[in-house]
Design an enzyme around this catalytic site. Sequence first.
Site, PDB file in Angstrom:
ATOM      1  N   ASP A 144       5.376  22.009 -11.731  1.00 16.40           N
ATOM      2  CA  ASP A 144       6.115  20.867 -11.175  1.00 16.40           C
ATOM      3  C   ASP A 144       7.619  21.143 -11.312  1.00 16.40           C
ATOM      4  O   ASP A 144       8.025  22.147 -11.891  1.00 16.40           O
ATOM      5  CB  ASP A 144       5.730  19.569 -11.903  1.00 16.40           C
ATOM      6  CG  ASP A 144       6.162  19.578 -13.367  1.00 16.40           C
ATOM      7  OD1 ASP A 144       6.045  20.636 -14.015  1.00 16.40           O
ATOM      8  OD2 ASP A 144       6.624  18.534 -13.876  1.00 16.40           O
TER       9      ASP A 144
ATOM     10  N   HIS B  98      -1.124  27.165 -10.463  1.00 15.98           N
ATOM     11  CA  HIS B  98      -0.691  25.855  -9.975  1.00 15.98           C
ATOM     12  C   HIS B  98       0.826  25.841 -10.118  1.00 15.98           C
ATOM     13  O   HIS B  98       1.369  25.526 -11.183  1.00 15.98           O
ATOM     14  CB  HIS B  98      -1.330  24.736 -10.796  1.00 15.98           C
ATOM     15  CG  HIS B  98      -0.942  23.366 -10.346  1.00 15.98           C
ATOM     16  ND1 HIS B  98      -1.582  22.712  -9.325  1.00 15.98           N
ATOM     17  CD2 HIS B  98       0.036  22.530 -10.753  1.00 15.98           C
ATOM     18  CE1 HIS B  98      -1.021  21.529  -9.129  1.00 15.98           C
ATOM     19  NE2 HIS B  98      -0.020  21.396  -9.983  1.00 15.98           N
TER      20      HIS B  98
ATOM     21  N   GLU C 213      -2.172  26.086 -14.575  1.00 10.50           N
ATOM     22  CA  GLU C 213      -0.747  25.902 -14.320  1.00 10.50           C
ATOM     23  C   GLU C 213       0.015  26.951 -15.147  1.00 10.50           C
ATOM     24  O   GLU C 213      -0.590  27.737 -15.897  1.00 10.50           O
ATOM     25  CB  GLU C 213      -0.306  24.471 -14.707  1.00 10.50           C
ATOM     26  CG  GLU C 213       1.079  24.144 -14.207  1.00 10.50           C
ATOM     27  CD  GLU C 213       1.419  22.644 -14.243  1.00 10.50           C
ATOM     28  OE1 GLU C 213       0.548  21.822 -14.563  1.00 10.50           O
ATOM     29  OE2 GLU C 213       2.584  22.327 -13.933  1.00 10.50           O
TER      30      GLU C 213
ATOM     31  N   ASP D 200      -9.538  30.201 -11.254  1.00 10.98           N
ATOM     32  CA  ASP D 200      -8.246  30.663 -10.724  1.00 10.98           C
ATOM     33  C   ASP D 200      -8.012  30.010  -9.364  1.00 10.98           C
ATOM     34  O   ASP D 200      -8.143  30.649  -8.320  1.00 10.98           O
ATOM     35  CB  ASP D 200      -8.250  32.192 -10.618  1.00 10.98           C
ATOM     36  CG  ASP D 200      -6.932  32.720 -10.062  1.00 10.98           C
ATOM     37  OD1 ASP D 200      -5.936  31.967 -10.065  1.00 10.98           O
ATOM     38  OD2 ASP D 200      -6.898  33.895  -9.635  1.00 10.98           O
TER      39      ASP D 200
HETATM   40  O1  G3I Z   1      -4.660  15.956 -29.134  1.00  6.92           O
HETATM   41  C1  G3I Z   1      -5.939  16.002 -28.534  1.00  6.92           C
HETATM   42  C2  G3I Z   1      -6.968  16.454 -29.507  1.00  6.92           C
HETATM   43  O2  G3I Z   1      -7.057  15.546 -30.567  1.00  6.92           O
HETATM   44  C3  G3I Z   1      -8.283  16.581 -28.792  1.00  6.92           C
HETATM   45  O3  G3I Z   1      -9.225  17.144 -29.665  1.00  6.92           O
HETATM   46  C4  G3I Z   1      -8.144  17.474 -27.572  1.00  6.92           C
HETATM   47  C5  G3I Z   1      -9.401  17.511 -26.744  1.00  6.92           C
HETATM   48  O4  G3I Z   1      -9.149  17.329 -25.386  1.00  6.92           O
HETATM   49  O5  G3I Z   1      -7.141  17.003 -26.760  1.00  6.92           O
HETATM   50  C6  G3I Z   1      -5.885  16.959 -27.374  1.00  6.92           C
HETATM   51  O6  G3I Z   1      -4.933  16.478 -26.470  1.00  6.92           O
HETATM   52  C7  G3I Z   1      -4.615  17.240 -25.358  1.00  6.92           C
HETATM   53  C8  G3I Z   1      -3.140  17.557 -25.461  1.00  6.92           C
HETATM   54  O7  G3I Z   1      -2.691  18.140 -24.284  1.00  6.92           O
HETATM   55  C9  G3I Z   1      -2.904  18.502 -26.633  1.00  6.92           C
HETATM   56  O8  G3I Z   1      -1.732  19.201 -26.539  1.00  6.92           O
HETATM   57  C10 G3I Z   1      -4.924  16.430 -24.125  1.00  6.92           C
HETATM   58  O9  G3I Z   1      -6.306  16.316 -23.968  1.00  6.92           O
HETATM   59  C11 G3I Z   1      -4.309  17.053 -22.910  1.00  6.92           C
HETATM   60  O10 G3I Z   1      -4.455  16.189 -21.818  1.00  6.92           O
HETATM   61  C12 G3I Z   1      -2.867  17.343 -23.127  1.00  6.92           C
HETATM   62  O11 G3I Z   1      -2.415  18.135 -22.074  1.00  6.92           O
HETATM   63  C13 G3I Z   1      -1.029  18.203 -21.837  1.00  6.92           C
HETATM   64  C14 G3I Z   1      -0.797  17.841 -20.374  1.00  6.92           C
HETATM   65  O12 G3I Z   1       0.568  18.041 -20.049  1.00  6.92           O
HETATM   66  C15 G3I Z   1      -1.192  16.434 -20.033  1.00  6.92           C
HETATM   67  O13 G3I Z   1      -0.442  15.537 -20.744  1.00  6.92           O
HETATM   68  C16 G3I Z   1      -0.583  19.631 -22.090  1.00  6.92           C
HETATM   69  O14 G3I Z   1      -0.648  19.923 -23.483  1.00  6.92           O
HETATM   70  C17 G3I Z   1       0.827  19.848 -21.600  1.00  6.92           C
HETATM   71  O15 G3I Z   1       1.142  21.205 -21.697  1.00  6.92           O
HETATM   72  C18 G3I Z   1       0.945  19.397 -20.152  1.00  6.92           C
HETATM   73  O16 G3I Z   1       2.263  19.521 -19.763  1.00  6.92           O
HETATM   74  C19 G3I Z   1       2.509  19.452 -18.365  1.00  6.92           C
HETATM   75  C20 G3I Z   1       3.589  18.411 -18.196  1.00  6.92           C
HETATM   76  O17 G3I Z   1       3.059  17.147 -18.526  1.00  6.92           O
HETATM   77  C21 G3I Z   1       4.166  18.427 -16.776  1.00  6.92           C
HETATM   78  N1  G3I Z   1       4.558  19.755 -16.409  1.00  6.92           N
HETATM   79  C22 G3I Z   1       3.510  20.729 -16.483  1.00  6.92           C
HETATM   80  C23 G3I Z   1       2.946  20.828 -17.874  1.00  6.92           C
HETATM   81  C24 G3I Z   1       1.837  21.845 -17.981  1.00  6.92           C
HETATM   82  O18 G3I Z   1       0.642  21.456 -17.420  1.00  6.92           O
HETATM   83  O1  9MR Z   2       1.485  19.290 -10.282  1.00  3.93           O
HETATM   84  C1  9MR Z   2       1.433  18.459 -11.405  1.00  3.93           C
HETATM   85  C2  9MR Z   2       1.370  19.279 -12.659  1.00  3.93           C
HETATM   86  O2  9MR Z   2       2.561  20.002 -12.817  1.00  3.93           O
HETATM   87  C3  9MR Z   2       1.107  18.430 -13.869  1.00  3.93           C
HETATM   88  O3  9MR Z   2       0.809  19.221 -14.979  1.00  3.93           O
HETATM   89  C4  9MR Z   2      -0.056  17.489 -13.614  1.00  3.93           C
HETATM   90  C5  9MR Z   2      -0.235  16.529 -14.759  1.00  3.93           C
HETATM   91  O4  9MR Z   2       0.928  15.773 -14.945  1.00  3.93           O
HETATM   92  O5  9MR Z   2       0.131  16.745 -12.452  1.00  3.93           O
HETATM   93  C6  9MR Z   2       0.247  17.547 -11.294  1.00  3.93           C
HETATM   94  O6  9MR Z   2       0.454  16.721 -10.186  1.00  3.93           O
HETATM   95  C7  9MR Z   2      -0.691  16.076  -9.718  1.00  3.93           C
HETATM   96  C8  9MR Z   2      -0.538  14.589  -9.934  1.00  3.93           C
HETATM   97  O7  9MR Z   2      -0.475  14.299 -11.312  1.00  3.93           O
HETATM   98  C9  9MR Z   2      -1.676  13.839  -9.273  1.00  3.93           C
HETATM   99  N1  9MR Z   2      -1.790  14.187  -7.890  1.00  3.93           N
HETATM  100  C10 9MR Z   2      -1.999  15.635  -7.672  1.00  3.93           C
HETATM  101  C11 9MR Z   2      -0.856  16.415  -8.247  1.00  3.93           C
HETATM  102  C12 9MR Z   2      -1.110  17.921  -8.103  1.00  3.93           C
HETATM  103  O8  9MR Z   2      -1.458  18.271  -6.882  1.00  3.93           O
END
Ligand code: G3I
Ligand code: 9MR
Length: 547
Positions: free
Chosen positions: A148, A475, A529, A520
């Site tokens: 993103d 992604h 991503e 993939d």
């Molecule tokens: O903390 C819980 C843990 O207790 C549990 O056992 C485990 C099982 O699912 O989940 C853990 O939490 C996860 C958390 O990351 C841990 O770091 C969540 O499920 C998971 O949804 C969460 O994912 C994060 C994601 O954003 C959604 O919030 C990723 O770490 C994080 O790297 C990712 O970051 C995104 C940014 O929001 C937007 N830009 C891209 C980036 C990468 O995808």
């Molecule tokens: O592209 C977005 C990605 O960078 C983030 O990790 C993810 C979770 O915040 O969200 C992706 O965007 C999606 C959005 O949340 C929901 N509609 C589809 C988007 C991706 O195609």
Amino acid sequence: MSHIFLNQVGFLPDSEKKAVLDFAADSFEILNSKGECVLSGKAEHFGTDEISGEDTFVADFSGLKENGRYKICAGGNESVSFDVSDNVYDKLMKDICKCFYFLRCSDAMDKEHAGEFYHKPCHMTKATVYGEDTDPVDVCGGWHDAGDYGRYSTAGAVAVAHILYGVRYFKDLLKVEFDIPKVKGDNGDLPDILAEVKVELDFLMKMQRDNGGVWHKVTTFCHAPFVMPEDDQEELFLFPVSSLATADIAAVCALAAGVYKDYDSKYSEKLLEAARKAYKWLKENPEPVLFKNAEGSNTGEYGEAEDISNRFWAAASFYELTGEKNYLDDAISLKEKLIDFDKNAKAKGYQGDVFTCLGWAEVAGLGSLSILLLKEENELVKDISSRFVAEADRLVANSLKNGFKLCMEAKDFIWGSNMELLKYLMILTVTDKVIAPKKEYKDTITSGIDYLLGCNSMDVSYVTGNGEKAFKNPHLRPTAVDDIEQPWPGLVSGGPNVGLQDERAKEVPKNSPPMKCYYDHIDCYSLNEITIYWNSPLVFVMAGLLS
Ligand code: G3I
Ligand code: 9MR
Ligand code: ZN
């Protein structure tokens, strides 16, 4: 179909070398580029495990030390080609560093250095301060976070920290050249890695308000569709200050002030001033100011359960820089506070010891990296050292439970599992290099890199452009729309995630083992991503491996 899983890039001459087979073979052979057998052996049966979904057989060819290009053959199957050489990871190292350049936001890219991956100036408008009636603010610059186009303070600080701690621990990282524009310092051009990191530091300092507090993020209200960055023209918002962002910026700017001192003294002073302002804000605001997305906004939240680890990192980083006792006192009392919090925490987002956590949320381990750089022996140094050793031993023990010698457990396969792995490899690296060197630590690091580069039951290299079967469909918005066949090289995929948290990920076969919860596919943001802080720990680990 039978597979020979192995590191598709190759091996350093003196490292352990293995391939993992998902079939029984009486013998295996290593062939050189002329097709001659240079080594043979028997693949030992390891058996099944909880993570890979395979009944594995391990072919150990650590005896192969001569430079060259090889293949391994067993039971009528042939592996991809791989190299053995001291330079085997040179391209990988350049690629993973150059990625940050390709992720540059605003007008900091030129065609000469970006080539076909050039994008026009993007996100140049001033950002509206969300919920306030103040003038819009210029926060141009920095790196796009990931697939993103958001720019997030805590994520940025952590990525910079992995790299700058890499520089502090492993000086040779300063020698890596990766073809980016030169930046002048006090004594000629800055080393490339410092020139690149400066782009993000400049941005992070812009995220600081006059009162020292730091905005948590700057993004559009919702994620952009799949467009080039210059076509993402929605209004930019600065979302509220958090103590998380403020502490992380205090910590990383203090760290950076120490690193840039010898290269650009004025810049170092500017960093120190920003760090001090942030620290002052923290002192004036002792209660946690956590972060939640505004209603209806879906860009990255980067929420955290506590800010104690962030404050600990800031105190530790300042103490390492200044030697002023008040920071040591702060670090010690925050450590006690974090231990208490940790004891009572219900859902923990990490395994192991919180003082070894090096992620975007729990950052106490980054504070530990500052403590471990201290040249004095005090109780804190001793305690942190023993926590790293205990964690490294836990990881070695994990690695003996599967045929891939991978230091991960089933519960580590969450969103960004490759970062879980890389954080573990950072711990093993620090423990091996500066606390208590041990062959087991080194071998576990090698196995982890092998996993990342193809020795896994997906049979995929998780670094683009590195390995014959490297993943190709990150992604990543520019990749989705730029009409270029391959993504740029050196991107680290998030990797398998048992949570399968996006629509496309539901196509992964039901009940797949953790290591196979991967696809993939460009739609799979929860599996495939890329982000700055998944690349940065690999920079640290490779710097350690090559030092
Ligand atoms: O903390 C819980 C843990 O207790 C549990 O056992 C485990 C099982 O699912 O989940 C853990 O939490 C996860 C958390 O990351 C841990 O770091 C969540 O499920 C998971 O949804 C969460 O994912 C994060 C994601 O954003 C959604 O919030 C990723 O770490 C994080 O790297 C990712 O970051 C995104 C940014 O929001 C937007 N830009 C891209 C980036 C990468 O995808
Ligand atoms: O592209 C977005 C990605 O960078 C983030 O990790 C993810 C979770 O915040 O969200 C992706 O965007 C999606 C959005 O949340 C929901 N509609 C589809 C988007 C991706 O195609
Ligand atoms: Zn941009």
